[in-house]
Design an enzyme around this catalytic site. Structure first.
Site, PDB file in Angstrom:
ATOM      1  N   GLU A  25       0.841  -1.236   0.020  1.00  0.00           N
ATOM      2  CA  GLU A  25      -0.067   0.028  -0.213  1.00  0.00           C
ATOM      3  C   GLU A  25       0.945   1.130  -0.184  1.00  0.00           C
ATOM      4  O   GLU A  25       1.922   1.102   0.559  1.00  0.00           O
ATOM      5  CB  GLU A  25      -1.174   0.136   1.203  1.00  0.00           C
ATOM      6  CG  GLU A  25      -1.763   1.274   1.379  1.00  0.00           C
ATOM      7  CD  GLU A  25      -2.574   1.170   2.672  1.00  0.00           C
ATOM      8  OE1 GLU A  25      -2.971   2.542   3.053  1.00  0.00           O
ATOM      9  OE2 GLU A  25      -2.945   0.177   2.968  1.00  0.00           O
ATOM     10  N   GLU A  30      -2.220  11.371   3.673  1.00  0.00           N
ATOM     11  CA  GLU A  30      -3.330  11.478   4.647  1.00  0.00           C
ATOM     12  C   GLU A  30      -3.202  12.534   5.709  1.00  0.00           C
ATOM     13  O   GLU A  30      -2.037  12.761   5.939  1.00  0.00           O
ATOM     14  CB  GLU A  30      -2.911   9.973   5.468  1.00  0.00           C
ATOM     15  CG  GLU A  30      -3.297   8.784   4.628  1.00  0.00           C
ATOM     16  CD  GLU A  30      -3.167   7.433   5.223  1.00  0.00           C
ATOM     17  OE1 GLU A  30      -4.300   6.872   5.567  1.00  0.00           O
ATOM     18  OE2 GLU A  30      -1.934   7.176   5.738  1.00  0.00           O
TER      19      GLU A  30
END
Length: 148
Positions: A25, A30
């Site tokens: 990933e 974020e």
């Protein structure tokens, strides 16, 4: 913005045969609302991820991340994943060249995901503020370039 928000710009592989986190990933950006204006970039793989305390990540203060536009970028080469915010490099994950998918599963096709989550394991870890709703994540553009 607001406690409970969790906007993200991230990538997952087309091939999930190794399951997560073994499949890999890539988190380009974020930000969680309880830690306003701090953005992070991370990678996840079998050897490096948060549940076993080995995650490879970098968090930085990004002034105006919750209410302004910024350019989040990833330069992905066979040698490294290099992350940028507004043209400034802030995190590099180098390929150890061991040929081991446990440390470098980034040799296959990945797809992009842009989402605004509400709550969740990280975004809601310090609770949520219902007064933050409704909330939006505005994206001006997404570009993908491939060197030949």
């Amino acid at each position: 913005k607001g406690k409970g928000t969790w906007p993200a710009f991230w990538m997952m592989p087309d091939d999930f045969s190794r399951e997560w986190p073994g499949c890999g990933e890539i988190d380009i950006m974020e930000e969680v609302g309880y830690h306003a204006n701090y953005t992070s970039s991370s990678i996840h793989c079998k050897k490096y991820y948060h549940a076993i305390g080995t995650q490879k990540t970098h968090e930085q203060y990004t002034a105006g991340a919750e209410n302004g536009y910024h350019v989040y970028a990833l330069e992905w080469t066979p040698d490294a994943l290099i992350f940028y915010v507004d043209g400034k490099k802030h995190f590099t994950y180098n390929n150890d060249k061991a040929g081991d998918d446990d440390t470098w599963p980034f040799n296959k096709d990945f797809y992009l995901i842009l989402n605004l989550a509400w709550g969740g394991d990280w975004g809601g870890s310090q609770g949520v503020d219902e007064n933050a709703l409704p909330c939006t994540m505005k994206v001006d553009y997404v570009r993908v370039f491939k060197k030949k």
